[in-house]
Design a protein around this motif. Sequence first.
Motif, PDB file in Angstrom:
ATOM      1  N   SER A 209       0.900  -1.223  -0.040  1.00  0.00           N
ATOM      2  CA  SER A 209       0.046   0.020  -0.076  1.00  0.00           C
ATOM      3  C   SER A 209       0.970   1.272  -0.024  1.00  0.00           C
ATOM      4  CB  SER A 209      -1.047   0.066   1.312  1.00  0.00           C
ATOM      5  OG  SER A 209      -1.566   1.158   1.171  1.00  0.00           O
TER       6      SER A 209
ATOM      7  N   VAL B 240       0.668   4.087  -3.033  1.00  0.00           N
ATOM      8  CA  VAL B 240       0.259   5.289  -2.592  1.00  0.00           C
ATOM      9  C   VAL B 240       1.416   6.452  -3.047  1.00  0.00           C
ATOM     10  CG1 VAL B 240      -0.389   6.734  -0.942  1.00  0.00           C
ATOM     11  CG2 VAL B 240      -1.557   4.669  -1.264  1.00  0.00           C
TER      12      VAL B 240
ATOM     13  N   VAL C 272       3.193   9.029   4.485  1.00  0.00           N
ATOM     14  CA  VAL C 272       2.033   8.360   4.034  1.00  0.00           C
ATOM     15  C   VAL C 272       1.350   7.741   5.156  1.00  0.00           C
ATOM     16  CG1 VAL C 272       1.289   6.552   2.589  1.00  0.00           C
ATOM     17  CG2 VAL C 272       3.228   7.820   1.681  1.00  0.00           C
TER      18      VAL C 272
ATOM     19  N   HIS D 299      -1.624   5.221   6.201  1.00  0.00           N
ATOM     20  CA  HIS D 299      -2.542   4.048   5.909  1.00  0.00           C
ATOM     21  C   HIS D 299      -3.353   3.809   6.970  1.00  0.00           C
ATOM     22  CE1 HIS D 299      -3.414   0.185   3.724  1.00  0.00           C
ATOM     23  NE2 HIS D 299      -4.069   0.069   5.134  1.00  0.00           N
TER      24      HIS D 299
ATOM     25  N   THR E  10      -4.632   7.388   3.036  1.00  0.00           N
ATOM     26  CA  THR E  10      -5.073   6.456   2.279  1.00  0.00           C
ATOM     27  C   THR E  10      -5.843   5.500   3.271  1.00  0.00           C
ATOM     28  OG1 THR E  10      -4.723   4.973   0.586  1.00  0.00           O
ATOM     29  CG2 THR E  10      -3.105   4.902   2.410  1.00  0.00           C
TER      30      THR E  10
ATOM     31  N   GLN F 134      -9.057   7.812   3.646  1.00  0.00           N
ATOM     32  CA  GLN F 134      -9.817   8.249   2.362  1.00  0.00           C
ATOM     33  C   GLN F 134     -11.258   9.138   2.676  1.00  0.00           C
ATOM     34  OE1 GLN F 134     -10.281   5.194  -0.935  1.00  0.00           O
ATOM     35  NE2 GLN F 134     -11.681   6.881  -1.891  1.00  0.00           N
TER      36      GLN F 134
ATOM     37  N   ALA G 186      -8.148  10.439  -6.403  1.00  0.00           N
ATOM     38  CA  ALA G 186      -7.024  10.857  -5.909  1.00  0.00           C
ATOM     39  C   ALA G 186      -7.139  12.192  -5.916  1.00  0.00           C
ATOM     40  CB  ALA G 186      -5.747  10.407  -6.505  1.00  0.00           C
TER      41      ALA G 186
ATOM     42  N   VAL H 197      -5.254  13.094  -0.676  1.00  0.00           N
ATOM     43  CA  VAL H 197      -5.981  11.709  -0.271  1.00  0.00           C
ATOM     44  C   VAL H 197      -6.101  10.864  -1.419  1.00  0.00           C
ATOM     45  CG1 VAL H 197      -8.249  10.970  -0.077  1.00  0.00           C
ATOM     46  CG2 VAL H 197      -7.909  12.901   0.933  1.00  0.00           C
ATOM     47  N   VAL H 198      -5.177   9.597  -1.521  1.00  0.00           N
ATOM     48  CA  VAL H 198      -5.002   8.709  -2.500  1.00  0.00           C
ATOM     49  C   VAL H 198      -5.488   7.349  -2.251  1.00  0.00           C
ATOM     50  CG1 VAL H 198      -3.192   7.639  -4.081  1.00  0.00           C
ATOM     51  CG2 VAL H 198      -2.809  10.187  -3.199  1.00  0.00           C
ATOM     52  N   PRO H 199      -6.539   7.011  -2.860  1.00  0.00           N
ATOM     53  CA  PRO H 199      -7.123   5.554  -2.684  1.00  0.00           C
ATOM     54  C   PRO H 199      -6.077   4.607  -3.089  1.00  0.00           C
ATOM     55  CG  PRO H 199      -8.603   6.774  -3.880  1.00  0.00           C
ATOM     56  CD  PRO H 199      -7.348   7.788  -3.861  1.00  0.00           C
ATOM     57  N   THR H 200      -6.011   3.574  -1.980  1.00  0.00           N
ATOM     58  CA  THR H 200      -4.738   2.548  -2.322  1.00  0.00           C
ATOM     59  C   THR H 200      -5.303   1.455  -3.264  1.00  0.00           C
ATOM     60  OG1 THR H 200      -3.215   1.253  -1.056  1.00  0.00           O
ATOM     61  CG2 THR H 200      -5.478   1.043  -0.211  1.00  0.00           C
TER      62      THR H 200
END
Length: 400
Positions: free
Chosen positions: A182, A186, A205, A207, A327, A332, A364, A378-381
Amino acid sequence: MSDHVLVINAGSSSLKYSLIDAASGEAAASGVVERIGEPEGHHVHHGTDGESNTSLKIASHEDALRAALKAFETHGPSLDDIEIAAVGHRVVHGGSQFADPALIDDDLVAAVNDLVPLAPLHNPANLEGIQVARRLFPDLQQVAVFDTAFHQTLAPHAYTYAVPLDWRDDHGIRRYGFHGTSHAFVAAEAARLLGQEPADLNLIVLHLGNGCSAAAVRGGQSVDTSMGMTPLEGLVMGTRSGDLDPAIHAHLVRELGWTVEEIDHALNYESGLKALAGGNDFRELSISREAGDARAQLAFEIYCYRIKKYVGAYYAVLGNVDAIVFTAGVGQHSADVRAASLAGLERLGIQLDAERNNTSSGEARTVSADDSAVAVLVVPTNEEWQIAREALSLVRLAEA
């Protein structure tokens, strides 16, 4: 040659699978088989015919994978029509031996088995999935992608615990870190969103799902991470305590007569948000907060406070930060967590834009203000896509 990879994630009582186009990330099908070994199992398959739900007894991981293959035949897409280039397996713990994905053979299986003492809750199930897939797909290249691999770039001063030498040398006690697939995905997507190369960026990052971890990423490489030898260390999680005074273990043994197994179970399955608020579902916690539940509010504050501490620590580690990236499910979708975790950090150049932060999106995006020195993203994994890409890349390299 096909770009399709069958990604398998075998848990102790579940088996998740996805058929991924490694080039585009598109999932031709996906599914999960749950409650393996229980009187009644459950299988959900998302295919070309839509979603199918089946309840049936599933005695083993082999039965689970056979059920998945039958679902491909019945509900699509037919595997006879889609050439599979490789099978990619998520393996939680690769120890210090595996810094990259690896082709699966008997030697790798033995090596992963030797690592079971470091991940007794995860590696045995991962191995079961590997063994079953090797039997059912004997002609396909199979690849192990390790959750710990991305963090093998940590320097000794970052991964070494201040414990006796024989603990470290003879028993592998050190920081390994997890959620590596992840964090890798990301970090790369954040660079793409910012229009820069990963090598030119310093990122923090975050998670944040049922399991939570933070990582400091310099130039595309992990330099520190919050999870340790196991996934228990670090942030407050759904059912895990995160950081804890290690002397608490001895106290529980002396005062309550608890066993090691009882303590381990409590810290992994009965702690975190579950212990603080009565449940580990963050959506339910948010509803309880809105209703004025004091336990839920305190849980939220503890959760965000721990995140803020790690943001500050990793800011110091990196020296300067280009972006903070949220993420996974909570990261998210919870604007409140993002806002509370970064509140008061304006002097560090971190400034959210309230409207952007409160706008829901599956894409994202940037949620910081235009004049924020540090971008907040914000970045979807997509761990399955990352596993598929790494597996296909290794197979292509081996065939070259």
